[in-house]
Design an enzyme around this catalytic site. Structure first.
Site, short mmCIF file in Angstrom:
data_model
loop_
_atom_site.label_atom_id
_atom_site.label_comp_id
_atom_site.label_asym_id
_atom_site.label_seq_id
_atom_site.Cartn_x
_atom_site.Cartn_y
_atom_site.Cartn_z
N MET A 2 0.84 -1.20 0.00
CA MET A 2 0.00 0.00 0.00
C MET A 2 0.87 1.25 0.00
SD MET A 2 -3.36 -0.98 2.15
CE MET A 2 -2.69 -0.72 3.76
N GLY A 3 2.15 1.10 -0.37
CA GLY A 3 3.04 2.26 -0.44
C GLY A 3 3.54 2.68 0.93
N ALA A 4 4.04 3.93 1.02
CA ALA A 4 4.74 4.40 2.23
C ALA A 4 5.82 3.37 2.59
CB ALA A 4 3.77 4.64 3.39
N LEU A 5 6.63 3.08 1.59
CA LEU A 5 7.57 1.96 1.69
C LEU A 5 8.65 2.21 2.73
CD1 LEU A 5 8.02 1.06 -2.11
CD2 LEU A 5 6.29 0.24 -0.47
N HIS A 6 9.01 1.12 3.43
CA HIS A 6 10.07 1.18 4.44
C HIS A 6 10.98 -0.02 4.25
CE1 HIS A 6 7.64 -1.87 6.37
NE2 HIS A 6 6.61 -1.04 6.50
N HIS A 53 9.44 -3.42 3.40
CA HIS A 53 9.11 -3.58 1.97
C HIS A 53 10.37 -3.83 1.15
CE1 HIS A 53 5.68 -0.82 3.33
NE2 HIS A 53 5.05 -1.90 2.91
N GLN A 110 -10.41 -2.81 1.92
CA GLN A 110 -9.95 -3.48 3.13
C GLN A 110 -9.96 -2.58 4.36
OE1 GLN A 110 -6.08 -4.35 1.20
NE2 GLN A 110 -5.17 -3.92 3.19
N GLY A 117 4.74 -10.37 3.72
CA GLY A 117 5.45 -10.34 4.99
C GLY A 117 4.75 -11.17 6.06
N SER A 170 6.44 -0.46 10.25
CA SER A 170 5.09 -0.35 9.70
C SER A 170 4.92 1.05 9.14
CB SER A 170 4.07 -0.58 10.83
OG SER A 170 2.80 -0.10 10.44
P1 AMP Z 1 1.55 -2.93 3.46
O1 AMP Z 1 2.10 -1.92 2.51
O2 AMP Z 1 1.63 -2.52 4.89
O3 AMP Z 1 0.21 -3.48 3.04
O4 AMP Z 1 2.54 -4.17 3.38
C1 AMP Z 1 2.93 -4.72 2.16
C2 AMP Z 1 3.69 -5.99 2.43
O5 AMP Z 1 4.84 -5.68 3.24
C3 AMP Z 1 2.88 -7.03 3.21
O6 AMP Z 1 3.15 -8.31 2.67
C4 AMP Z 1 3.40 -6.87 4.60
O7 AMP Z 1 3.27 -8.06 5.37
C5 AMP Z 1 4.86 -6.54 4.36
N1 AMP Z 1 5.45 -5.87 5.51
C6 AMP Z 1 4.95 -4.83 6.22
N2 AMP Z 1 5.75 -4.52 7.26
C7 AMP Z 1 6.79 -5.38 7.21
C8 AMP Z 1 7.96 -5.58 8.01
N3 AMP Z 1 8.21 -4.83 9.08
N4 AMP Z 1 8.82 -6.57 7.66
C9 AMP Z 1 8.57 -7.35 6.57
N5 AMP Z 1 7.49 -7.20 5.77
C10 AMP Z 1 6.61 -6.24 6.09
#
Ligand code: AMP
Length: 278
Positions: free
Chosen positions: A27-31, A34, A58, A144, A182
């Site tokens: 969903m972006g806001a990559l860290h 990601h 969602q 993740g 997160s």
């Molecule tokens: P999101 O952008 O939060 O929907 O996450 C996208 C993907 O990144 C999902 O598969 C998450 O489980 C994964 N993810 C989010 N936070 C972490 C993290 N701290 N470590 C590893 N994977 C993550």
């Protein structure tokens, strides 16, 4: 190779290259979490597609859809530096036809634990993930372990609907002090962040114990000690494939999972344990 930004399905079809394709849905806001998924994807495939889509389906009506962080330029920068081939960034209008009627039901597993707190959440997740699989047609997709119930449900969907994709689970990336990365961490004040550390600490203390009752009790004690600023939603010790609570006699893997609100921010975390016969 230059990064291609595909903003709709036509762009995506044009961007399709030969060879193995790995999809990393986000969903972006990559860290850095990601980033670790993207690196796994690169190691597994010739072309990496990262989708960036804040999926309205969602989010519940009282949840943070409109204020979810959107940092597209920085996200592109990370994708470029990691050798991503395509960023798929559709609009909600492009993803969801106004007349659409058919969507996925996540079943019993979608209604318990995280699903009990977020009704409809996993139906929305599975619907968008299946659409992404159909649009991108990846050979592998990386998710993740941070969202352990989501990963379990995606594995269930792939098995139940015979979706031709390999699912890879990736370990949770944490800050040095234990906080799981997160996109929502940026909402936390410095004081909130200190309170939030109780989540990973509870999981660590729980994981040091040998049996389910002691694991739950040790984790609960840490959460209780965090005080009223930590509003705990659930603490569970569950089977990783079904997300049902494990019995005291359970052996093998189990997931200790927690969700709590700190300030206005809802955080989740989990750890996988192996329970040995006593
Ligand atoms: P999101 O952008 O939060 O929907 O996450 C996208 C993907 O990144 C999902 O598969 C998450 O489980 C994964 N993810 C989010 N936070 C972490 C993290 N701290 N470590 C590893 N994977 C993550």
């Amino acid at each position: 190779m230059d990064l291609i930004v595909a903003r709709n399905r036509d762009d995506l079809v044009k961007a399709r290259a030969g060879g193995e394709v790995a999809l990393v849905p986000t969903m972006g806001a990559l860290h850095e979490g990601h980033r670790s998924l993207i690196r796994l994807a690169r190691a597994r495939a010739d072309q990496v597609v990262v989708s960036i889509f804040v999926n309205p389906l969602q989010f519940g009506p009282t949840e943070d859809f409109s204020r979810y962080p959107r940092t597209f330029d920085a996200d592109l920068e990370m994708c470029r530096s990691e050798g991503v081939g395509v960023v798929f960034h559709p609009s909600a209008e492009d993803m969801y036809h106004p007349d659409r009627q058919v969507s996925l039901l996540s079943g019993r597993m979608g209604e318990i634990v995280e699903g009990a707190s977020r009704p409809g959440h996993f139906d929305g997740v599975l619907t968008v993930v299946l659409k992404l699989f159909n649009l991108v047609q990846p050979h592998v997709a990386i998710f993740g372990q941070k969202d352990a119930q989501q990963l379990a449900l995606i594995r269930r969907m792939v098995a139940d609907l015979d979706v031709p994709v390999e699912i890879i689970g990736a370990p949770t990336v944490r800050e040095p002090d234990g906080l799981a990365l997160s996109s929502r961490n940026r909402y936390l004040s410095a004081a909130d962040r200190q309170v939030a550390l109780a989540l990973s600490r509870a999981l660590r203390e729980g994981a040091a114990e040998p049996a389910p009752s002691r694991i739950r009790a040790a984790a609960q004690q840490v959460l209780d000690a965090a005080g009223p600023e930590l509003d705990v939603d659930y603490l569970v010790l569950v089977d990783p494939a079904t997300f049902t609570e494990v019995e005291e006699s359970h052996t093998g893997e189990a997931v200790l999972a927690v969700a709590a609100r700190v300030g206005g921010t809802r955080l989740i975390d989990n750890v996988t344990l192996t329970l040995n016969p006593t």
